[in-house]
Motif scaffolding. Structure first.
Motif: not given
Length: 360
Positions: A112-129
């Motif tokens: 789960l940590f790997l998913f939450l912190t991978n590059k694509q997740s960070l891009i997606n989360f930043q867009t959501i934020a």
């Protein structure tokens, strides 16, 4: 064509495999605590283990955490303020500005940590934020709970973790080597200065020019034929890369000092590389008659980094005191001594750069 996933994998929503936990810390069990705020974790690491008395804890110190929890800042995901709890955390109390994410039985916490912190997740989360209204990009668990992830069976998750952990161990070893090399280089430079190889003292501006960067007319996410890397703070502190072919922007070359001139990181010094210099940075370029002094000036600027970071001009936005920098006295060695210095330091800095590339 949609991406295919293996037959025994499932596509699930994030909210189906974990929850955001808000358990109140019990201050009656301990008299001393370790308080973790958003800035106290970064890219998987806890930055301190400082003990606090309850009387000195801020109001947002409320949440309890457990082993295998994931701490994730609600503010600006791209800044990588996240960490995995792999220790006894009974004395840890964390800020309400940190999400405490806990895996359920369907997913391994480390996967789960790997998913939450991978590059694509960070891009997606930043867009959501950034899509949320407010003064700064802020994330909520509800906002990301519908994000989908590909979920293998538990034994496959653990195999993936084992493989990736070997890379993490390599990176950790490299970081230790890099730190040792940096300390060694600092000692060599200080000993070189202490032995007084200088034959004159000159203001930095007599030896080198401090050239402020500029914002280019065009920026590309991928390199095109005549472009070079556009150097920003994130180019050195993370893996962010962009490019430009605006040749009116000042350029840096390998091993030239690059200094953060504006903003919260003012005074920070980086080892330069070939590229165009961004507007918040400056490159220190040795004058023609001191062309062989590039490495020496790099280590000299690094040696006064603490002075630069603690002497600002400006109130709202800090800036490096350029007058202080340009008039700083530099002990200028003779040509024979500079040749010895370069032979001594070049292998060290080359090894440091190799390690950085391996870690990317």
């Amino acid at each position: 064509m949609q991406n295919q996933i293996p037959n025994n994998w499932q596509k699930v929503r994030l909210g189906e495999v974990c929850n955001s936990i808000s358990e109140t810390f019990d201050f009656n069990k301990n008299k001393e605590f370790i308080f973790i705020n958003t800035g106290d974790i970064e890219n998987g690491n806890f930055l301190h283990r400082n003990i606090f008395n309850q009387n000195y804890l801020p109001g947002q110190a409320k949440k309890a955490i457990k082993t295998n929890d994931i701490l994730y800042s609600e503010i600006r995901p791209k800044n990588k303020h996240f960490a995995f709890v792999n220790f006894d955390s009974s004395r840890y109390v964390v800020s309400t500005k940190l999400m405490v994410i806990r895996a359920n039985n369907n997913i391994d916490s480390k996967y789960l940590f790997l998913f939450l912190t991978n590059k694509q997740s960070l891009i997606n989360f930043q867009t959501i934020a950034e899509s949320r209204s407010g003064t700064f990009p802020q994330l909520t668990f509800e906002a990301i709970s519908n994000c989908s992830l590909d979920l293998p069976q538990l034994f496959e998750q653990q195999n993936i973790i084992s493989i990736l952990s070997s890379f993490d161990n390599k990176i950790e070893l490299n970081n230790k080597i890099a730190k040792t090399l940096e300390e060694m280089a600092s000692v060599i430079f200080k000993e070189f200065i202490k032995d007084d190889h200088s034959n004159k003292i000159l203001a930095l501006k007599k030896v080198a020019d401090v050239v402020k960067g500029k914002k280019p007319k065009n920026i590309f996410l991928k390199r095109i034929n005549d472009s070079k890397e556009y150097l920003l703070i994130e180019s050195f502190t993370g893996n962010k890369q962009s490019y430009t072919n605006d040749y009116k922007v000042p350029q840096s070359s390998e091993y030239e000092p690059i200094i953060v001139m504006d903003g919260a990181s003012s005074g920070k010094v980086f080892v330069g590389r070939d590229g165009f210099v961004g507007s918040t940075l400056a490159v220190v370029k040795t004058k023609q008659e001191y062309s062989d002094f590039k490495l020496f000036i790099l280590f000299f600027i690094k040696s006064i980094e603490g002075i630069l970071t603690s002497n600002f001009t400006g109130s709202a936005i800090p800036h490096v005191d350029r007058q202080l920098l340009e008039n700083y006295d530099v002990p200028v060695p003779g040509n024979d001594e500079i040749e010895k210095f370069n032979k001594l330091m070049l292998p060290v800095i080359k090894k440091q750069e190799i390690i950085k590339k391996e870690n990317q």
